[in-house]
Design a protein around this motif. Structure first.
Motif, PDB file in Angstrom:
ATOM      1  N   ASP A 375       0.864  -1.188   0.000  1.00 39.02           N
ATOM      2  CA  ASP A 375       0.000   0.000   0.000  1.00 39.02           C
ATOM      3  C   ASP A 375       0.902   1.241   0.000  1.00 39.02           C
ATOM      4  O   ASP A 375       1.326   1.721   1.056  1.00 39.02           O
ATOM      5  N   PRO A 376       1.242   1.780  -1.191  1.00 40.75           N
ATOM      6  CA  PRO A 376       2.156   2.923  -1.278  1.00 40.75           C
ATOM      7  C   PRO A 376       1.707   4.134  -0.470  1.00 40.75           C
ATOM      8  O   PRO A 376       2.541   4.848   0.094  1.00 40.75           O
ATOM      9  N   LYS A 377       0.398   4.355  -0.412  1.00 44.51           N
ATOM     10  CA  LYS A 377      -0.095   5.517   0.333  1.00 44.51           C
ATOM     11  C   LYS A 377       0.251   5.400   1.817  1.00 44.51           C
ATOM     12  O   LYS A 377       0.759   6.349   2.441  1.00 44.51           O
ATOM     13  N   LEU A 378      -0.023   4.232   2.401  1.00 40.90           N
ATOM     14  CA  LEU A 378       0.333   4.019   3.807  1.00 40.90           C
ATOM     15  C   LEU A 378       1.848   4.037   3.988  1.00 40.90           C
ATOM     16  O   LEU A 378       2.354   4.486   5.026  1.00 40.90           O
ATOM     17  N   GLY A 379       2.568   3.582   2.961  1.00 41.73           N
ATOM     18  CA  GLY A 379       4.027   3.617   3.022  1.00 41.73           C
ATOM     19  C   GLY A 379       4.556   5.038   3.113  1.00 41.73           C
ATOM     20  O   GLY A 379       5.477   5.327   3.894  1.00 41.73           O
ATOM     21  N   ASP A 380       3.962   5.939   2.327  1.00 38.00           N
ATOM     22  CA  ASP A 380       4.367   7.356   2.383  1.00 38.00           C
ATOM     23  C   ASP A 380       4.072   7.958   3.758  1.00 38.00           C
ATOM     24  O   ASP A 380       4.871   8.735   4.296  1.00 38.00           O
ATOM     25  N   GLU A 384       6.842   9.540   6.385  1.00 35.30           N
ATOM     26  CA  GLU A 384       6.750  10.896   6.949  1.00 35.30           C
ATOM     27  C   GLU A 384       6.840  10.869   8.475  1.00 35.30           C
ATOM     28  O   GLU A 384       7.459  11.743   9.089  1.00 35.30           O
ATOM     29  N   LYS A 385       6.229   9.855   9.064  1.00 30.84           N
ATOM     30  CA  LYS A 385       6.338   9.708  10.530  1.00 30.84           C
ATOM     31  C   LYS A 385       7.800   9.483  10.924  1.00 30.84           C
ATOM     32  O   LYS A 385       8.269  10.030  11.932  1.00 30.84           O
ATOM     33  N   GLY A 386       8.491   8.673  10.131  1.00 32.11           N
ATOM     34  CA  GLY A 386       9.912   8.442  10.397  1.00 32.11           C
ATOM     35  C   GLY A 386      10.728   9.713  10.255  1.00 32.11           C
ATOM     36  O   GLY A 386      11.654   9.973  11.040  1.00 32.11           O
ATOM     37  N   ASN A 387      10.386  10.549   9.270  1.00 27.46           N
ATOM     38  CA  ASN A 387      11.111  11.814   9.071  1.00 27.46           C
ATOM     39  C   ASN A 387      10.978  12.726  10.277  1.00 27.46           C
ATOM     40  O   ASN A 387      11.943  13.385  10.697  1.00 27.46           O
ATOM     41  N   TYR A 402      10.329   3.634   9.141  1.00 23.59           N
ATOM     42  CA  TYR A 402      10.900   3.431   7.807  1.00 23.59           C
ATOM     43  C   TYR A 402      10.778   1.957   7.388  1.00 23.59           C
ATOM     44  O   TYR A 402      10.520   1.647   6.222  1.00 23.59           O
ATOM     45  N   THR A 403      10.952   1.047   8.353  1.00 19.24           N
ATOM     46  CA  THR A 403      10.824  -0.384   8.058  1.00 19.24           C
ATOM     47  C   THR A 403       9.395  -0.718   7.642  1.00 19.24           C
ATOM     48  O   THR A 403       9.167  -1.480   6.698  1.00 19.24           O
ATOM     49  N   GLU A 404       8.424  -0.129   8.348  1.00 14.19           N
ATOM     50  CA  GLU A 404       7.022  -0.337   7.986  1.00 14.19           C
ATOM     51  C   GLU A 404       6.727   0.247   6.609  1.00 14.19           C
ATOM     52  O   GLU A 404       5.981  -0.341   5.815  1.00 14.19           O
ATOM     53  N   ALA A 405       7.330   1.381   6.307  1.00 14.97           N
ATOM     54  CA  ALA A 405       7.154   1.993   4.990  1.00 14.97           C
ATOM     55  C   ALA A 405       7.684   1.072   3.890  1.00 14.97           C
ATOM     56  O   ALA A 405       7.073   0.932   2.821  1.00 14.97           O
TER      57      ALA A 405
END
Length: 568
Positions: A375-380, A384-387, A402-405
Motif C-alpha cells: 500500500d504505497p499511500k500508507l508507506g508514504d 513521513e512519521k519516520g522523518n 521506515y521499516t514499515e514503509a
C-alpha cells in the motif's frame, strides 16, 4: 545418592521385587525430582504390579520432564493399555513413533494397542465386566484358591488379555483356572471337574450355557472356508491389478476419463490397496478437478492408516493433496493447508520432491503476503512519521516507521535512503551500507543513495571507495552540492596521507585496515611489485622507470592511500 537409590531400584526390578523397586525409585525421585528416567522406571514397576493409574501418572511426568524421549510414550501407552483405554494407548505410541520411527518397542506396543481397539469393538462377553478394573487383581490375590495362579505367567497373560478384550473370555473358559477365577470374581463356587472329564461341570445358572458355547473356536477349526476366502481374495487382487494397469495405460495416453473408470473399478474390487485411490487423485489433478483430487487423497490417507500401508504411499497422497491446494490458492491464507499437507507428508516420508514443493509453497505464501500488504499511500505516511522522528533525533523509533514503509512499498528508494541515514547515526554501518546499496539498485539516478553509501565508506576511512561513490553520483547529478563537498573531503584525506601528515595513531590504524584489503595483499605478494618497492628505497633511477608504467603507478598510489608506502 540418587544414583545409588536408582541402582537399588533397578536391581529389585530385575529380580521381580517390584514393591521394593518402587520404594527405591521414590527415594531417588525425592533426591532428584527432575530426573525423567526415575519416573519412567517407577512407572514400569507400577505397571508390573498392575497399578496402572500410578503408572499413568509417572508416565505423564516423564513426558513432561522430557517431551522428546520415546520411552516416555512407551510407558504412557503401556499404562493406558492396562487401564483398557486403548484409543489413548494408540495415540501415545504414535506420538512416540513420530519422534523415533524405528523404535521396536513402540512399534510392538502400537500393534498390541490397535489389536486391542479392534477386539474391543467385537460383541462383549456377558461376564467380561467381572474382569475389569484393578480390583480384579485384588480379589484374585486375596482368595487362597486363586492366589497361586498369579505366580504363573501364562495365567497372568490370559487375565490381561481378558481385561483388554472381554469378548476373548470364551477362548479361555476351558481353562479351569479361568473358571475358578470367574467364580471368585462373581462370588459363585464351582465344583471341580470330574476325574478324566474333558470339561468342568458348572452349577446350573445363567452362565452355565454360555461357558459351554464356543462358536468362535469351532469356526476356526474349519479350514475349508478360509482356503476358499484366500483364493477369492487373490483373484480379486489380480483383477484389480489388471484394472490398474489399464488405467495407467489410459493415463499415459491422456485419456483421463477412461483412466478414472478403470481406477474406480479397481477400488471397488479391492479396497485394501490405496495406490488405486492415489492414482485416481493424480488423474483428477491433471484434469484440474482439484476438489475431487483432495477428496481422494483424504480417503487414501484415512484408508492407508487403517491398513497400515507403506508410509511412502501415505506421504504420496498428502503431497498430492498439497499440490492440489496450491493450484487452488488465491491468497496467502490458501497456502496454509497446502503447507500443512506437505509438512505431514514429510513426517511420513522425507522425499526431496515434497520438500521442494513445501519450499515453493512457503515462498509463494510470503510473496502473496507482501502483495496483500502492499500500500504505497500508507508507506508514504509511515515514511513521513519516520522523518519527524529523525528530526527529533529519535533514530530507533524512526527506523521502525521506515521499516514499515518499506513493507508497505518495497520499491520506494527514499525509505531505504532514510533508514540508511538512521543506521549511520546509530553507528550501524553494515546495515546502513546495505540500505544505501538497495536504494541505488532501486533508482540509480537518486543522488541521496550515493551520498548515503559514501558517508558510510568515509566514516570507515575507506576514502578511495568513498571518492568513487561520490563521483558515480555526480555522473547523474553533476551540480549536487552534497556530492561535491564529499569529493572535496575525500581529496583532503587522501592528500593528507600522500604527504605523510598522518599522526602515528592514524597511520597505524590506516595500515592495519589496508592490510586487511585483499587487493593490497595481492599487490604486496606480487614479485614484480616487491622489486619495485625495493628499487624505490635502494635504486632511484630504476624506480623512475617503474613509475612511468601506469599500472605500476596505480598500484603504488593504492599503497600510499593505505598508508603502506609514504613518499617524502
Amino acid at each position: 545418592m540418587a544414583e545409588e537409590a536408582k541402582a537399588k531400584g533397578n536391581a529389585a526390578f530385575s529380580s521381580g521385587d517390584f514393591t521394593t523397586a518402587i520404594t527405591h525409585f521414590t527415594e531417588a525421585i525425592t533426591l532428584a525430582p527432575t530426573n525423567h528416567v526415575l519416573f519412567s522406571n517407577r512407572s514400569a514397576a507400577h505397571a508390573s504390579l498392575h497399578q496402572y493409574a500410578e503408572a499413568l501418572s509417572d508416565a505423564k511426568e516423564t513426558i513432561k520432564l522430557k517431551p522428546y524421549w520415546p520411552k516416555g510414550y512407551s510407558r504412557l501407552g503401556a499404562a493406558y493399555l492396562g487401564l483398557n483405554q486403548f484409543e489413548l494407548a494408540v495415540t501415545a505410541y504414535k506420538k512416540g513413533l513420530d519422534i523415533d520411527p524405528t523404535n521396536e518397542a513402540l512399534k510392538a506396543g502400537l500393534v498390541d494397542a490397535e489389536e486391542s481397539v479392534s477386539r474391543s469393538r467385537a460383541a462383549p462377553n456377558p461376564f467380561g465386566d467381572a474382569f475389569q478394573g484393578p480390583e480384579m487383581w485384588t480379589k484374585l490375590t486375596s482368595d487362597p484358591s486363586t492366589r497361586g495362579f498369579l505366580q504363573q505367567p501364562d495365567f497372568v497373560n490370559m487375565m490381561q488379555e481378558i481385561q483388554r478384550n472381554p469378548s476373548s473370555l470364551n477362548l479361555y473358559l476351558k481353562d479351569q483356572r479361568v473358571m475358578q477365577s470367574l467364580g471368585v470374581l462373581l462370588n459363585v463356587k464351582f465344583r471341580p471337574p470330574p476325574q478324566g472329564g474333558d470339561e468342568a461341570e458348572v452349577p446350573e445358572s445363567d452362565m452355565g450355557e454360555t461357558s459351554r458355547e464356543e462358536p468362535v473356536v469351532e469356526k476356526k477349526r474349519e479350514p475349508e472356508p478360509e482356503v476358499t476366502e484366500e483364493k477369492e481374495k487373490k483373484e480379486r487382487k489380480e483383477k484389480a491389478k489388471k484394472e490398474k494397469e489399464l488405467g495407467n495405460a489410459a493415463y499415459k495416453k491422456k485419456d483421463f476419463e477412461i483412466a478414472i473408470q478403470h481406477y474406480s473399478t479397481a477400488i471397488e474390487i479391492d479396497d485394501e490397496d490405496i495406490s488405486y485411490i492415489t492414482n485416481r487423485a493424480a488423474v483428477y489433478l491433471e484434469m484440474g478437478k482439484y476438489n475431487e483430487c483432495i477428496e481422494d487423497c483424504d480417503k487414501a490417507v484415512e484408508r492407508g492408516r487403517e491398513l497400515r500401508s507403506d508410509y511412502k504411499m501415505v506421504a504420496r497422497a498428502l503431497t498430492r493433496k498439497g499440490t492440489a491446494l496450491t493450484k487452488m490458492a488465491k491468497c496467502s491464507k490458501d497456502y496454509e493447508p497446502a503447507i500443512e499437507a506437505f509438512q505431514k507428508a514429510l513426517t511420513e516420508h522425507r522425499n526431496p520432491d515434497t520438500l521442494k514443493r513445501l519450499n515453493e509453497a512457503e515462498r509463494a505464501k510470503k510473496e502473496w503476503e507482501q502483495k496483500e500488504y502492499f500500500d504505497p499511500k500508507l508507506g508514504d505516511e509511515e515514511r513521513e512519521k519516520g522523518n519527524e522522528l529523525f528530526k527529533e533525533q529519535k533514530y530507533p523509533d524512526a527506523i521502525k516507521h521506515y521499516t514499515e514503509a518499506i513493507k508497505r512499498n518495497p520499491e520506494d528508494p527514499k525509505a531505504y535512503s532514510n533508514r540508511a541515514a538512521c543506521y549511520t547515526k546509530l553507528g550501524a554501518m553494515p546495515e546502513g551500507l546495505k540500505d544505501a546499496n538497495k536504494c541505488i539498485e532501486l533508482d540509480p539516478t537518486f543522488s541521496k543513495g550515493y551520498s548515503r553509501k559514501a558517508a558510510v565508506q568515509f566514516f570507515l576511512k575507506e576514502y578511495d571507495d568513498a571518492m568513487e561513490t561520490y563521483q558515480e553520483g555526480l555522473k547523474h547529478d553533476p551540480t549536487n552540492q552534497e556530492l561535491l563537498d564529499g569529493v572535496r573531503r575525500c581529496v583532503q584525506q587522501i592528500n593528507k596521507a600522500n604527504r605523510g601528515d598522518l599522526t602515528p595513531e592514524e597511520l597505524k590504524e590506516r595500515q592495519a585496515k589496508g592490510m586487511q584489503d585483499p587487493e593490497i595483499q595481492n599487490i604486496l605478494t606480487d614479485p614484480v611489485m616487491r622489486q619495485v618497492l625495493t628499487d624505490l628505497q635502494e635504486n632511484p633511477s630504476a624506480a623512475q622507470k617503474h613509475m612511468q608504467n601506469p599500472m605500476v603507478m596505480n598500484k603504488i598510489q593504492k599503497l600510499i592511500s593505505a598508508g603502506i608506502v609514504q613518499m617524502k
